[in-house]
Design a protein around this motif. Sequence first.
Motif, PDB file in Angstrom:
ATOM      1  N   HIS A  25      26.520  29.992 -19.289  1.00  0.00           N
ATOM      2  CA  HIS A  25      26.764  29.459 -17.933  1.00  0.00           C
ATOM      3  C   HIS A  25      27.748  28.301 -18.002  1.00  0.00           C
ATOM      4  CE1 HIS A  25      26.166  28.788 -13.720  1.00  0.00           C
ATOM      5  NE2 HIS A  25      25.834  27.537 -13.916  1.00  0.00           N
ATOM      6  N   HIS A  51      31.340  26.310 -15.630  1.00  0.00           N
ATOM      7  CA  HIS A  51      32.374  26.305 -14.586  1.00  0.00           C
ATOM      8  C   HIS A  51      33.543  25.530 -15.182  1.00  0.00           C
ATOM      9  CE1 HIS A  51      29.045  27.415 -11.962  1.00  0.00           C
ATOM     10  NE2 HIS A  51      28.412  26.356 -12.391  1.00  0.00           N
ATOM     11  N   HIS A  56      23.390  31.166  -9.612  1.00  0.00           N
ATOM     12  CA  HIS A  56      22.451  30.054  -9.795  1.00  0.00           C
ATOM     13  C   HIS A  56      21.154  30.399  -9.078  1.00  0.00           C
ATOM     14  CE1 HIS A  56      26.457  28.026  -9.910  1.00  0.00           C
ATOM     15  NE2 HIS A  56      25.894  27.314 -10.851  1.00  0.00           N
ATOM     16  N   HIS A  77      19.767  28.394 -14.721  1.00  0.00           N
ATOM     17  CA  HIS A  77      18.785  27.314 -14.491  1.00  0.00           C
ATOM     18  C   HIS A  77      17.341  27.787 -14.496  1.00  0.00           C
ATOM     19  CE1 HIS A  77      22.068  24.607 -14.036  1.00  0.00           C
ATOM     20  NE2 HIS A  77      22.565  25.293 -13.024  1.00  0.00           N
ATOM     21  N   ASP A  98      26.729  24.630 -18.664  1.00  0.00           N
ATOM     22  CA  ASP A  98      26.958  24.447 -17.229  1.00  0.00           C
ATOM     23  C   ASP A  98      28.284  23.740 -17.012  1.00  0.00           C
ATOM     24  OD1 ASP A  98      26.641  24.654 -14.525  1.00  0.00           O
ATOM     25  OD2 ASP A  98      24.935  23.307 -14.372  1.00  0.00           O
TER      26      ASP A  98
HETATM   27 ZN   LIG Z   1      26.369  26.010 -12.585  1.00  0.00          ZN
END
Ligand SMILES: [Zn+2]
Length: 465
Positions: free
Chosen positions: A67, A69, A236, A273, A324
């Motif tokens: 995960h 970004h 998410h 998450h 993340d």
């Molecule tokens: Zn995220």
Amino acid sequence: MARLLLRNIHTLVTMVDGEEPLHGVDLLAVDGKVGEIGRDLRPAPGDDLRVLDGSWRVVYPGFVNTHHHLYQTLTRNIPRVHSVKLFDWLVNLYEVWRELTPEAVEISTKVGIGELLLSGCTTTSDHLYLVPTGMERELHDVEIDTALAMGVRFHPSRGSMSRGRSCGGLPPDDVVQTPDEIMRDSERLIAKYHDPAPFAMCRIVLAPCSPFSVTTDLLEETARLARSKGVFLHTHLAETLDEETFCHEAHGLRPLAYMEKAGWVGPDVWFAHGVWFNDDEIRWLAETGTGVAHCPGSNLRLGSGIARVPRLLRAGVRVGLGVDGSASNDSSNFVREMQVALLVHRVGTGVEAMPPRDVLAMATVGGASLLGRPEIGRLRPGGAADMAVFRLDRIDYAGAMRDPASAILFCGAGPRADATIVAGQVLVENGRLVGHDEEAIFHKANETAEAMLRRAEEKLGVSYG
Ligand SMILES: [Zn+2]
């Protein structure tokens, strides 16, 4: 034929079921795959043979990040959002992210992939869900081309948002798109980049952002398209209690029940998450084979909560690790994420809750499983020659050699890989990126981040600190 020989490896962690770490072995990679593991291998000499010294080094299967970004590497450590929860953090940062350009995506991808490679990560997913008006046909392509040129194994998402503020969502209207636009572009990207073959370097994932930024129609259509094309689904879920409240008020359902109704459970789905899953939901995740990307650094940074990962693992849920977005973590260092995962569950659940072997498993075979990649995550003949190599003869590990495989978890702070190898290609050597100037990346990223922040500050008349 390209061959790579790692000679005299101090400790080789294969992650093959039931196999203890091996000591004093050689590993020969041939054409991007592991050829042979054994003592005193003597491959025929030739120009195609490259040899790396494995002495005082620990070698793992390359880590798998599930995960991220990448674009958020441009908005780290911003004082205005140092100490706010997820929804306020998002509302403030959407205003900066709406300034995203293809150039910003390119440099942020270099930063994030660079950091991942330098911390031993060889396969990563990414979730680029924000597409400002006017940028529809460029951002994902730039991101994918940049990451692939850096040599990482990549699972980029065609991320999306379709529920803007005027429809009760959280993001501004000019960074969301219509379901039609999103579906068309998803099909285009699958046709252009998705490779279903084993050992593929690129597989597309479809990834609406979250329950509070997309419409139910979009979730359903995305699931249909993904299944018709054989691509995986990601979003998410159950990150915060605010999200739980939103789902109750908007849909009368808990987040997982809402997603299930839209067709979003199964072995081709993994959620980032999963902090707030209850016992029934954990059982349901296990029964349906739905996966979870555990992102402990981000969850601590935003005060979201501590995911019940020991419980997920005991229930048989597939779990991987994710750094993340670098704006919530504010780092893409994968070893640091492993160190946080090792420690955080010992408070609350108990000191025995997270042994180092479980952390290594999430970082390798767990992540590989979420992405549907049995050929990575373990080092065995016929598997991918993706490896993370760390030096042990450093002051950080002095006196720690009773269990060399666990040293990078318990000692030191997010160490750099000595070498990172993807498909037999050495992408990090002597702790530096091969073929990329880190200082130049730093300066370009700084300039780009500053320009985006200044534009946002001028428009809004506020300071981001
Ligand atoms: Zn995220």
